[in-house]
Design a protein around this motif. Structure first.
Motif, PDB file in Angstrom:
ATOM      1  N   GLU A  48      24.689  24.335  16.700  1.00  0.00           N
ATOM      2  CA  GLU A  48      25.350  25.250  15.766  1.00  0.00           C
ATOM      3  C   GLU A  48      24.388  26.104  14.954  1.00  0.00           C
ATOM      4  OE1 GLU A  48      27.875  22.975  13.250  1.00  0.00           O
ATOM      5  OE2 GLU A  48      28.876  21.927  14.902  1.00  0.00           O
ATOM      6  N   VAL A  49      23.066  25.859  15.086  1.00  0.00           N
ATOM      7  CA  VAL A  49      22.140  26.447  14.127  1.00  0.00           C
ATOM      8  C   VAL A  49      22.076  27.968  14.203  1.00  0.00           C
ATOM      9  CG1 VAL A  49      20.096  26.186  15.608  1.00  0.00           C
ATOM     10  CG2 VAL A  49      19.835  26.278  13.118  1.00  0.00           C
ATOM     11  N   ALA A  50      22.133  28.546  15.406  1.00  0.00           N
ATOM     12  CA  ALA A  50      22.036  30.005  15.506  1.00  0.00           C
ATOM     13  C   ALA A  50      23.225  30.679  14.827  1.00  0.00           C
ATOM     14  CB  ALA A  50      21.938  30.422  16.976  1.00  0.00           C
ATOM     15  N   ASP A  51      24.430  30.147  15.075  1.00  0.00           N
ATOM     16  CA  ASP A  51      25.621  30.724  14.448  1.00  0.00           C
ATOM     17  C   ASP A  51      25.628  30.499  12.940  1.00  0.00           C
ATOM     18  OD1 ASP A  51      26.598  31.621  16.877  1.00  0.00           O
ATOM     19  OD2 ASP A  51      27.737  29.781  17.257  1.00  0.00           O
ATOM     20  N   ARG A  52      25.217  29.300  12.509  1.00  0.00           N
ATOM     21  CA  ARG A  52      25.176  29.022  11.069  1.00  0.00           C
ATOM     22  C   ARG A  52      24.134  29.895  10.377  1.00  0.00           C
ATOM     23  NH1 ARG A  52      27.509  24.091   9.498  1.00  0.00           N
ATOM     24  NH2 ARG A  52      29.200  23.625  10.951  1.00  0.00           N
ATOM     25  N   ALA A  53      22.981  30.063  11.010  1.00  0.00           N
ATOM     26  CA  ALA A  53      21.931  30.892  10.414  1.00  0.00           C
ATOM     27  C   ALA A  53      22.377  32.343  10.286  1.00  0.00           C
ATOM     28  CB  ALA A  53      20.649  30.800  11.243  1.00  0.00           C
ATOM     29  N   ALA A  54      23.126  32.828  11.273  1.00  0.00           N
ATOM     30  CA  ALA A  54      23.642  34.199  11.195  1.00  0.00           C
ATOM     31  C   ALA A  54      24.594  34.355  10.017  1.00  0.00           C
ATOM     32  CB  ALA A  54      24.338  34.558  12.507  1.00  0.00           C
ATOM     33  N   ARG A  55      25.324  33.287   9.709  1.00  0.00           N
ATOM     34  CA  ARG A  55      26.282  33.324   8.606  1.00  0.00           C
ATOM     35  C   ARG A  55      25.610  33.099   7.257  1.00  0.00           C
ATOM     36  NH1 ARG A  55      30.215  28.633   9.111  1.00  0.00           N
ATOM     37  NH2 ARG A  55      30.225  29.483  11.232  1.00  0.00           N
ATOM     38  N   TRP A  56      24.680  32.134   7.217  1.00  0.00           N
ATOM     39  CA  TRP A  56      24.056  31.753   5.947  1.00  0.00           C
ATOM     40  C   TRP A  56      22.828  32.596   5.608  1.00  0.00           C
ATOM     41  CZ3 TRP A  56      24.212  25.966   7.674  1.00  0.00           C
ATOM     42  CH2 TRP A  56      25.511  25.476   7.506  1.00  0.00           C
ATOM     43  N   PRO A  71      15.361  20.628  25.572  1.00  0.00           N
ATOM     44  CA  PRO A  71      14.873  21.701  26.442  1.00  0.00           C
ATOM     45  C   PRO A  71      15.347  23.082  26.042  1.00  0.00           C
ATOM     46  CG  PRO A  71      16.609  20.445  27.533  1.00  0.00           C
ATOM     47  CD  PRO A  71      16.243  19.685  26.290  1.00  0.00           C
ATOM     48  N   GLU A  72      16.360  23.165  25.171  1.00  0.00           N
ATOM     49  CA  GLU A  72      16.878  24.470  24.781  1.00  0.00           C
ATOM     50  C   GLU A  72      16.118  25.083  23.607  1.00  0.00           C
ATOM     51  OE1 GLU A  72      19.326  21.496  22.370  1.00  0.00           O
ATOM     52  OE2 GLU A  72      18.290  21.597  24.289  1.00  0.00           O
ATOM     53  N   THR A  73      14.992  24.508  23.230  1.00  0.00           N
ATOM     54  CA  THR A  73      14.242  25.002  22.077  1.00  0.00           C
ATOM     55  C   THR A  73      13.975  26.496  22.156  1.00  0.00           C
ATOM     56  OG1 THR A  73      13.140  22.864  21.787  1.00  0.00           O
ATOM     57  CG2 THR A  73      12.139  24.762  20.716  1.00  0.00           C
ATOM     58  N   SER A  74      13.457  26.955  23.289  1.00  0.00           N
ATOM     59  CA  SER A  74      13.107  28.369  23.413  1.00  0.00           C
ATOM     60  C   SER A  74      14.329  29.265  23.264  1.00  0.00           C
ATOM     61  CB  SER A  74      12.420  28.639  24.755  1.00  0.00           C
ATOM     62  OG  SER A  74      13.268  28.285  25.831  1.00  0.00           O
ATOM     63  N   ALA A  75      15.472  28.839  23.818  1.00  0.00           N
ATOM     64  CA  ALA A  75      16.686  29.647  23.731  1.00  0.00           C
ATOM     65  C   ALA A  75      17.200  29.694  22.290  1.00  0.00           C
ATOM     66  CB  ALA A  75      17.765  29.080  24.654  1.00  0.00           C
ATOM     67  N   VAL A  76      17.155  28.549  21.589  1.00  0.00           N
ATOM     68  CA  VAL A  76      17.601  28.503  20.197  1.00  0.00           C
ATOM     69  C   VAL A  76      16.720  29.394  19.333  1.00  0.00           C
ATOM     70  CG1 VAL A  76      17.798  27.028  18.157  1.00  0.00           C
ATOM     71  CG2 VAL A  76      18.647  26.214  20.373  1.00  0.00           C
ATOM     72  N   VAL A  77      15.406  29.279  19.516  1.00  0.00           N
ATOM     73  CA  VAL A  77      14.475  30.085  18.724  1.00  0.00           C
ATOM     74  C   VAL A  77      14.655  31.570  19.026  1.00  0.00           C
ATOM     75  CG1 VAL A  77      12.038  30.620  18.332  1.00  0.00           C
ATOM     76  CG2 VAL A  77      12.792  28.249  18.441  1.00  0.00           C
ATOM     77  N   ALA A  78      14.880  31.900  20.291  1.00  0.00           N
ATOM     78  CA  ALA A  78      15.078  33.306  20.652  1.00  0.00           C
ATOM     79  C   ALA A  78      16.296  33.881  19.926  1.00  0.00           C
ATOM     80  CB  ALA A  78      15.250  33.444  22.163  1.00  0.00           C
ATOM     81  N   ARG A  79      17.380  33.102  19.835  1.00  0.00           N
ATOM     82  CA  ARG A  79      18.572  33.574  19.112  1.00  0.00           C
ATOM     83  C   ARG A  79      18.291  33.730  17.621  1.00  0.00           C
ATOM     84  NH1 ARG A  79      24.109  30.756  19.961  1.00  0.00           N
ATOM     85  NH2 ARG A  79      24.629  32.573  18.670  1.00  0.00           N
ATOM     86  N   LEU A  80      17.551  32.798  17.057  1.00  0.00           N
ATOM     87  CA  LEU A  80      17.217  32.890  15.635  1.00  0.00           C
ATOM     88  C   LEU A  80      16.348  34.112  15.358  1.00  0.00           C
ATOM     89  CD1 LEU A  80      16.428  29.139  14.860  1.00  0.00           C
ATOM     90  CD2 LEU A  80      18.373  30.454  13.986  1.00  0.00           C
ATOM     91  N   ARG A  81      15.396  34.383  16.239  1.00  0.00           N
ATOM     92  CA  ARG A  81      14.470  35.489  16.016  1.00  0.00           C
ATOM     93  C   ARG A  81      15.110  36.848  16.300  1.00  0.00           C
ATOM     94  NH1 ARG A  81      10.020  33.331  14.383  1.00  0.00           N
ATOM     95  NH2 ARG A  81       8.918  31.629  15.436  1.00  0.00           N
ATOM     96  N   SER A  82      16.234  36.854  16.994  1.00  0.00           N
ATOM     97  CA  SER A  82      16.895  38.126  17.302  1.00  0.00           C
ATOM     98  C   SER A  82      17.760  38.618  16.143  1.00  0.00           C
ATOM     99  CB  SER A  82      17.771  37.981  18.555  1.00  0.00           C
ATOM    100  OG  SER A  82      18.875  37.113  18.306  1.00  0.00           O
TER     101      SER A  82
END
Length: 216
Positions: A48-56, A71-82
């Motif tokens: 949930e972190v990418a969606d929560r970060a976009a909101r918060w 294994p999804e670390t890179s994908a999660v970080v990519a969403r956060l950095r975008s």
């Protein structure tokens, strides 16, 4: 090995704690509540972190990777950095564990030290003091030689202004507000700065700038 570069202390920043462990989330929630330099934006599981970060819209995200491999670390970080207002990212890992994921984060922290030690490190990162953590490597670190000063000399006046503000810990939105330009324009400038300095992240660009005493 972490490198600490001192800059100006800034007002409290917001942090999101992302962990698959409810116990870990509660532990950090209690600990952050006692921190002077941080305010908790919220806690959530990884998924949930990418969606929560976009909101918060936090200044900092702590990703707990101290448990099972994620294994999804890179994908999660990519969403956060975008995001328009991309947060700083700290990765929590077991001490002495594999460091292959370190390249995704602005800081890598040892979970074994406990929540209080980790939160103190987060305060350092969020306050405007830059903590650069990366796996050992043989090639020269950013700023280690005269070639980096030459690269810095290729920056335009505007790019140098933006880099100085990055060193101070400002986000793209904060830089834009300070310089009266849009966050998208700042993002374009940052991309050019990274390309000219031949570094992969804002943190490496800031390290190079501090070592070269940019703006001094």
């Amino acid at each position: 090995m972490a490198e600490v570069l001192v800059a100006r202390i800034r007002s409290p920043r917001t942090v999101v704690i992302a962990s698959e462990s409810a116990f870990t989330r509660r532990d950090f929630e209690r600990t952050v509540a006692t921190a002077e330099g941080l305010a908790l934006a919220g806690t959530c599981p990884w998924r949930e972190v990418a969606d929560r970060a976009a909101r918060w819209r936090p200044d900092l995200v702590l990703l707990d990777a101290a448990g099972a491999p994620l294994p999804e670390t890179s994908a999660v970080v990519a969403r956060l950095r975008s995001a328009d207002r991309a947060p700083l990212i700290a990765l929590l890992v077991p001490h002495g564990g594999p460091r292959v994921e370190a390249e995704y984060a602005d800081a890598v922290l040892a979970a074994d030290q406990g929540a209080h030690a980790v939160v103190r490190a987060l305060e350092v990162l969020a306050s405007g003091v830059l903590v650069a953590a990366r796996p050992p490597r043989r090639e020269p670190e950013p700023g280690a030689g005269p070639e980096v000063r030459q690269r810095l000399s290729t920056l335009t006046e505007r790019e140098r202004e933006i880099l100085v503000l990055i060193v101070d810990g400002l986000s793209n939105r904060e830089v834009g507000s300070r310089l009266f330009i849009s966050p998208d324009t700042v993002k374009e400038h940052v991309s050019r700065i990274l390309a000219k300095l031949e570094v992969a992240s804002r943190i490496e660009a800031a390290v190079a700038a501090v070592r070269a005493e940019l703006g001094q």
